[in-house]
Design a protein around this motif. Structure first.
Motif, mmCIF file in Angstrom:
data_model
loop_
_atom_site.group_PDB
_atom_site.id
_atom_site.type_symbol
_atom_site.label_atom_id
_atom_site.label_comp_id
_atom_site.label_asym_id
_atom_site.label_seq_id
_atom_site.Cartn_x
_atom_site.Cartn_y
_atom_site.Cartn_z
ATOM 1 N N GLY A 160 -6.440 2.632 -7.040
ATOM 2 C CA GLY A 160 -6.182 3.918 -6.371
ATOM 3 C C GLY A 160 -7.529 4.373 -5.894
ATOM 4 O O GLY A 160 -8.556 4.217 -6.208
ATOM 5 N N VAL A 161 -7.667 5.160 -4.608
ATOM 6 C CA VAL A 161 -8.700 5.922 -4.127
ATOM 7 C C VAL A 161 -8.339 7.157 -3.807
ATOM 8 O O VAL A 161 -7.176 7.255 -3.115
ATOM 9 C CB VAL A 161 -9.283 5.055 -2.928
ATOM 10 N N ILE A 162 -9.020 8.150 -4.069
ATOM 11 C CA ILE A 162 -8.723 9.575 -3.689
ATOM 12 C C ILE A 162 -9.979 10.051 -3.140
ATOM 13 O O ILE A 162 -10.995 10.092 -3.721
ATOM 14 C CB ILE A 162 -8.143 10.533 -4.741
ATOM 15 N N TYR A 163 -9.946 10.560 -1.931
ATOM 16 C CA TYR A 163 -11.174 11.126 -0.990
ATOM 17 C C TYR A 163 -11.013 12.480 -1.079
ATOM 18 O O TYR A 163 -9.892 12.966 -0.313
ATOM 19 C CB TYR A 163 -11.490 10.280 0.047
ATOM 20 N N VAL A 164 -11.960 13.469 -1.310
ATOM 21 C CA VAL A 164 -11.752 14.846 -0.878
ATOM 22 C C VAL A 164 -12.616 15.101 0.217
ATOM 23 O O VAL A 164 -14.012 15.481 -0.047
ATOM 24 C CB VAL A 164 -12.450 15.697 -2.051
ATOM 25 N N TRP A 200 0.975 -1.258 -0.053
ATOM 26 C CA TRP A 200 0.162 -0.079 -0.044
ATOM 27 C C TRP A 200 0.858 1.091 -0.276
ATOM 28 O O TRP A 200 1.907 1.373 0.653
ATOM 29 C CB TRP A 200 -0.872 -0.041 1.419
ATOM 30 N N VAL A 201 0.617 2.293 -0.865
ATOM 31 C CA VAL A 201 1.015 3.679 -0.672
ATOM 32 C C VAL A 201 0.045 4.933 -0.287
ATOM 33 O O VAL A 201 -0.746 4.830 -1.124
ATOM 34 C CB VAL A 201 1.643 4.019 -1.900
ATOM 35 N N VAL A 202 0.551 5.216 0.852
ATOM 36 C CA VAL A 202 -0.705 6.028 1.431
ATOM 37 C C VAL A 202 -0.197 7.610 1.779
ATOM 38 O O VAL A 202 0.840 7.850 2.402
ATOM 39 C CB VAL A 202 -1.091 5.331 2.832
ATOM 40 N N ASP A 203 -0.982 8.360 1.659
ATOM 41 C CA ASP A 203 -0.941 9.908 2.014
ATOM 42 C C ASP A 203 -2.310 10.210 3.022
ATOM 43 O O ASP A 203 -3.076 10.216 2.162
ATOM 44 C CB ASP A 203 -0.772 10.905 0.966
ATOM 45 N N PRO A 204 -2.131 10.196 4.230
ATOM 46 C CA PRO A 204 -3.258 10.381 5.079
ATOM 47 C C PRO A 204 -3.833 11.844 4.632
ATOM 48 O O PRO A 204 -5.175 11.890 4.657
ATOM 49 C CB PRO A 204 -2.883 10.460 6.441
ATOM 50 N N VAL A 205 -3.108 12.714 4.621
ATOM 51 C CA VAL A 205 -3.640 13.991 4.130
ATOM 52 C C VAL A 205 -2.607 14.636 3.134
ATOM 53 O O VAL A 205 -1.627 15.282 3.345
ATOM 54 C CB VAL A 205 -3.899 15.197 5.396
ATOM 55 N N ASP A 206 -3.216 14.583 1.875
ATOM 56 C CA ASP A 206 -2.140 15.360 0.756
ATOM 57 C C ASP A 206 -2.833 16.627 0.746
ATOM 58 O O ASP A 206 -3.977 16.869 0.373
ATOM 59 C CB ASP A 206 -2.502 14.642 -0.662
ATOM 60 N N ILE A 223 -4.958 6.690 -1.471
ATOM 61 C CA ILE A 223 -4.539 5.149 -0.968
ATOM 62 C C ILE A 223 -4.604 4.442 -2.283
ATOM 63 O O ILE A 223 -5.401 4.528 -2.821
ATOM 64 C CB ILE A 223 -5.405 4.440 -0.071
ATOM 65 N N ALA A 224 -3.231 4.003 -2.457
ATOM 66 C CA ALA A 224 -2.888 3.171 -3.671
ATOM 67 C C ALA A 224 -2.394 1.734 -3.100
ATOM 68 O O ALA A 224 -1.781 1.557 -2.308
ATOM 69 C CB ALA A 224 -2.015 3.654 -4.578
ATOM 70 N N THR A 239 1.421 10.813 -5.490
ATOM 71 C CA THR A 239 1.049 10.498 -6.934
ATOM 72 C C THR A 239 0.635 8.979 -7.066
ATOM 73 O O THR A 239 -0.087 8.879 -8.091
ATOM 74 C CB THR A 239 2.328 10.457 -7.833
ATOM 75 N N ALA A 240 0.733 8.068 -6.046
ATOM 76 C CA ALA A 240 0.410 6.637 -6.666
ATOM 77 C C ALA A 240 -1.070 6.340 -6.812
ATOM 78 O O ALA A 240 -1.679 5.805 -7.878
ATOM 79 C CB ALA A 240 0.660 5.611 -5.324
ATOM 80 N N ALA A 241 -1.986 7.065 -6.072
ATOM 81 C CA ALA A 241 -3.296 6.674 -5.941
ATOM 82 C C ALA A 241 -3.983 7.448 -7.570
ATOM 83 O O ALA A 241 -4.600 7.052 -8.213
ATOM 84 C CB ALA A 241 -4.182 7.239 -4.899
ATOM 85 N N GLY A 242 -3.498 8.670 -7.482
ATOM 86 C CA GLY A 242 -3.767 9.447 -8.663
ATOM 87 C C GLY A 242 -3.340 8.604 -10.215
ATOM 88 O O GLY A 242 -4.132 8.793 -11.083
ATOM 89 N N GLN A 243 -2.164 8.050 -10.082
ATOM 90 C CA GLN A 243 -1.628 7.405 -11.208
ATOM 91 C C GLN A 243 -2.656 6.037 -11.461
ATOM 92 O O GLN A 243 -2.890 5.886 -12.734
ATOM 93 C CB GLN A 243 -0.076 7.059 -10.966
ATOM 94 N N ALA A 244 -3.018 5.430 -10.413
ATOM 95 C CA ALA A 244 -3.728 4.427 -10.551
ATOM 96 C C ALA A 244 -5.222 4.757 -11.311
ATOM 97 O O ALA A 244 -5.536 3.889 -12.329
ATOM 98 C CB ALA A 244 -4.250 3.409 -9.332
ATOM 99 N N ILE A 245 -5.720 5.974 -10.856
ATOM 100 C CA ILE A 245 -6.993 6.350 -11.455
ATOM 101 C C ILE A 245 -6.973 6.839 -12.806
ATOM 102 O O ILE A 245 -7.567 6.411 -13.623
ATOM 103 C CB ILE A 245 -7.664 7.384 -10.366
#
Length: 267
Positions: free
Chosen positions: A115-119, A82-88, A104-105, A227-233
Motif C-alpha cells: 500500500g502507498v498513501i501520499y499526502v 490494483w485498488v486505487v483512489d486518485p483523490v481520497d 494505491i494498493a 481502505t485498501a492502501a491503509g489496510q496494507a500499511i
C-alpha cells in the motif's frame, strides 16, 4: 531497503498524481457531483489518468474509483489487482485543508499486500509491504523526488506498543455517528480516558500505524479504494483492520465494493 518493483511503481504513480493534483489545488477549480452526490474535481480525473499510465504497463487489472467498474463476472477471475483512489478526501480537497490523499494498493487473492498513501499538500509519503512486515513514512521536498531519495528519507512506522490510560480514538470532531459515540462510551466504561483524534481521508489509518492513535472505529460507509492502501500499511506493522460483520480482516475485489463497518487497532 529492498523495494519490490510493483511497490516502486505505485510510489512513483502516487508522486506524479500528487503533482497534478496540486496544480489543480492551486487554481480556482470547478466541482461536479456524481450520481451518488459525491464531489468530483478536475484533480480526480487528471490524477486517475496519471495513475493509469503507470499501472497499466504492469498488466495487473485496476479497480479505481474513477474508472468504469469491470463487471464481477470478469473481476472474480482476478487473483491480483490494483485498488486505487486518485483523490481520497475530495471534500477535504474542496475545503483546502490539505487532508486528502492518493491511495494505491496491490491486492492478492482478496488481501492487500502493498500500500502507498501520499499526502500531496504536505509531501508526506506512507508505504508498506505486508510480506516484508515493514512500513515507512518519508517527508519529501518535491513531488519529483527519485526513488533513491524516497528510500533515503524513509523512516520505519511503529504503532503503539503499550496501551495507555488515555485511549486515542480516531474520529470526526464534527459528526460522530451514534455507533461511534457508543463505542467511545464503552471504552470510558472500562475506566479509560478518551481523546478524539481527527484527520481526513485515509490518513486515519496512518495515525494508528505510526502510533499517533490507538484505534480507528469506522461505523459508516466506505468503499474498497478508501481502505485498501491503509489496510496494507497497517497490516505491515501488525495492525489489523477487522470487519464488524465477519470478525476477520476486510477483503477486496468483492462483488459489492462497499466495505462493512470495521475497527483498526493493534490490540
Amino acid at each position: 531497503m529492498d523495494i519490490d518493483k510493483n511497490l516502486q511503481t505505485a510510489i512513483e504513480a502516487c508522486l506524479s498524481a500528487g503533482k497534478v493534483i496540486m496544480n489543480v489545488y492551486d487554481t480556482t477549480f470547478d466541482v461536479e457531483y456524481k450520481d451518488d452526490k459525491s464531489p468530483l474535481t478536475e484533480a480526480d480525473k487528471r490524477a486517475n489518468d496519471v495513475i493509469n499510465s503507470y499501472l497499466e504497463p504492469t498488466s495487473i487489472p485496476i479497480i479505481s474509483e474513477e474508472n468504469k467498474q469491470t463487471d464481477f463476472s470478469v473481476r472474480k477471475a482476478w487473483s491480483t489487482c490494483w485498488v486505487v483512489d486518485p483523490v481520497d478526501g475530495t471534500k477535504e480537497f474542496i475545503k483546502r485543508n490539505g487532508e486528502f490523499t492518493v491511495n494505491i494498493a496491490l491486492v492478492d487473492n482478496g488481501k492487500p499486500i502493498q500500500g502507498v498513501i501520499y499526502v500531496p499538500a504536505f509531501k508526506t509519503l506512507y508505504f508498506g509491504d505486508v510480506k516484508q512486515q515493514k512500513a515507512y513514512k518519508a517527508q519529501l521536498s518535491s513531488h519529483d523526488e527519485p526513488i533513491t531519495s524516497v528510500i533515503e528519507k524513509a523512516e520505519h512506522l511503529q504503532p503503539k506498543t503499550q496501551p495507555s490510560q488515555m485511549v486515542q480514538v480516531v474520529g470526526s470532531r464534527s459528526h460522530m455517528s451514534q455507533e461511534t459515540l457508543d463505542y467511545v462510551e464503552a471504552i470510558k466504561d472500562e475506566g479509560n480516558a478518551v481523546e478524539i483524534v481527527s484527520k481526513g481521508s485515509s490518513l486515519k489509518f496512518c495515525l494508528v500505524a505510526e502510533g499517533s492513535a490507538d484505534v480507528y472505529p469506522r461505523f459508516a460507509p466506505t468503499m474498497e479504494w478508501d481502505t485498501a492502501a491503509g489496510q496494507a500499511i497497517c497490516k505491515a506493522v501488525g495492525v489489523d483492520v477487522i470487519s464488524k460483520e465477519t470478525n476477520q480482516s476486510l477483503l477486496y475485489n468483492k462483488e459489492n465494493l462497499l466495505n462493512p463497518w470495521f475497527i483498526v487497532s493493534k490490540h
